[in-house]
Design an enzyme around this catalytic site. Structure first.
Site, PDB file in Angstrom:
ATOM      1  N   ASP A  69       0.842  -1.200   0.000  1.00 43.64           N
ATOM      2  CA  ASP A  69       0.000   0.000   0.000  1.00 43.64           C
ATOM      3  C   ASP A  69       0.874   1.246   0.000  1.00 43.64           C
ATOM      4  OD1 ASP A  69      -1.858   2.003   0.334  1.00 43.64           O
ATOM      5  OD2 ASP A  69      -2.955   1.009   1.938  1.00 43.64           O
ATOM      6  N   ASP A 300      -1.604   5.147  -6.737  1.00 43.50           N
ATOM      7  CA  ASP A 300      -2.308   4.173  -5.897  1.00 43.50           C
ATOM      8  C   ASP A 300      -2.359   2.852  -6.648  1.00 43.50           C
ATOM      9  OD1 ASP A 300      -3.984   2.639  -4.331  1.00 43.50           O
ATOM     10  OD2 ASP A 300      -5.363   4.270  -3.884  1.00 43.50           O
TER      11      ASP A 300
END
Length: 439
Positions: A69, A300
């Site tokens: 992440d 992302d």
């Protein structure tokens, strides 16, 4: 992203692809030749949440599967804590959730860092963590005394859905003024002289084989890059910008955060089906002091970044160009069940298109920081439903940061944008780089 766990788990439990539980063997780790000898490459596999890879934590080492992440702030592990006590049966329930057992590690220690809690997240209310330290190894490169987040939710764990990973390997940039609670594990290893400052990443989705990903679906190089996969002369560097308004525009966490891998989005065009070019949909918006503010692009690589990013105005223009048809409720359910689109792209319409005409559809063009254009071909934003002959526009119309006039303050650069690029995250220079993948 960590804040999407709960929503994703509810949708995906029971329907995860086989690769979600099968990672390449740890022998897949290897050191990478490059400017920094302190680097290690690891394979990662995709599931409905994002890319997963293995690390070990503790002494003796406990192998844990991590969710990669780039937007989270630290190394987070699910633990046997909750309600400010250690009670695995109470805090983990009977779901079979994998976790880190601090009491089985002789090198684990608590810290004096304060407990942190986020009252509002999509994972669960009052998401609470304590901070401890322990040995963390990526492959055979280990760093002692790594500060990490240990879950300590203020409620029992039975109601939290099982997920196919034991924690989150956060890799958000460390900007000025952030203390140890915001330090990713690889950042700490770099500061301790155990790794280089860079993280290299590539997907194998657009490559001919999985060999460049060590048998996985993506590869992370901690401490360096794989220079065989890109030409350094083509690497474009972007210094990150994290203004105060970014927190609400990207994801309104409480307390707020702004440390993300971002750069100004100065252009967003659609090359029309008749070679007509759209207007620029990267439209500045009015800031708090009345000045014009340029939108930001946010890296992302996880599930929330799926789909090609567009504003509402750009999306509507594209739909007209390809003569999209509003998807039925059944088709929308199939889209969500397949897991090929971001699950936080709420409040948007979905459109089906002809699978036979994909090659004639327009390209999407993005300009970053005023000087480099990147193209997403239609093959990367039109997705076919696996159990039917239906194709749909896989567009990420991010639900936060929208303006009333149909523009957007942020665009999420996820897999559709990144799959043909090599990505370099640099914690020393607080910048990221993009280069075309060597196919």
């Amino acid at each position: 992203m960590m804040h999407a766990f709960h929503h994703l788990a509810v949708l995906l439990i029971g329907s995860l692809p086989a690769s979600a539980s099968t990672l390449p063997h740890p022998d897949g780790y290897r050191h990478v030749n490059g400017s920094c000898s302190k680097s290690v490459a690891v394979p990662a596999v995709w599931n409905g949440f994002g890319y997963l890879f293995n690390i070990t934590v503790g002494t003796p080492p406990q192998e844990l599967t991590m969710l990669s992440d780039w937007t989270w702030m630290s190394l987070f592990v699910r633990s046997g804590r909750c309600l400010n006590q250690y009670d695995p049966s109470l805090c983990l329930g009977t779901s079979g959730q994998t976790w880190f057992d601090e009491r089985a590690s002789t090198s684990f220690a608590n810290t004096s860092l304060p407990q942190l809690s986020w009252p509002l997240t999509a994972f669960a209310p009052n998401f609470t963590v304590d901070y401890g330290t322990d040995d963390v190894c990526i492959g055979d490169l280990c760093s002692a005394g790594t500060v990490l987040q240990v879950s300590d939710f203020p409620y029992p764990g039975e109601g939290i859905p099982k997920v196919p990973f034991s924690g989150i390997f956060g890799m958000a940039p460390v900007t000025a003024g952030l203390n140890e609670t915001f330090h990713p594990a690889n950042y700490q290893a770099w500061k301790a002289g155990r790794l280089g400052s860079r993280v290299g990443w590539n997907s194998c989705a657009a490559l001919a084989s999985s060999d460049p990903c060590l048998g996985g679906e993506a590869k992370l190089v901690f401490g360096g890059t794989d220079s065989s996969l890109y030409d350094d002369d083509t690497l474009r560097i972007y210094e990150i910008q994290n203004p105060d308004w970014l927190s609400d525009a990207f994801y309104p966490l409480t307390p707020p955060r702004e440390n993300y891998w971002t750069t100004p989005l100065t252009g967003s065009w659609i090359l029309g089906t008749s070679e007509e070019e759209s207007r620029n949909f990267a439209v500045p918006f009015s800031g708090s002091n009345g000045s014009n503010v340029t939108p930001l692009a946010v890296l992302d690589e996880g599930s929330e970044g799926l789909g090609a990013p567009l504003s509402l105005n750009a999306y509507n223009w594209l739909v007209d160009q390809v003569r999209g048809t509003l998807a039925s409720n059944d088709t929308i359910e199939e889209i969500h069940a397949q897991g090929s689109s971001g699950f936080n792209t709420a409040e948007q319409n979905w459109y089906t298109v002809s699978c036979d005409d994909i090659d004639s559809y327009p390209e999407l063009v993005y300009e970053l920081n005023g000087h480099t254009n990147y193209t997403v071909p239609p093959q990367d934003y039109v997705t076919k439903l696996s159990d039917s002959s239906t194709c749909y526009l896989n567009i990420n119309l991010w639900k936060y940061g929208r303006t009333e006039d149909g523009n957007a303050k942020v665009a999420l650069l996820g897999l559709a944008f990144l799959k043909r690029l090599y990505v370099v995250l640099d914690f020393e220079t607080q910048s990221f780089g993009l280069a075309p993948l060597s196919m």
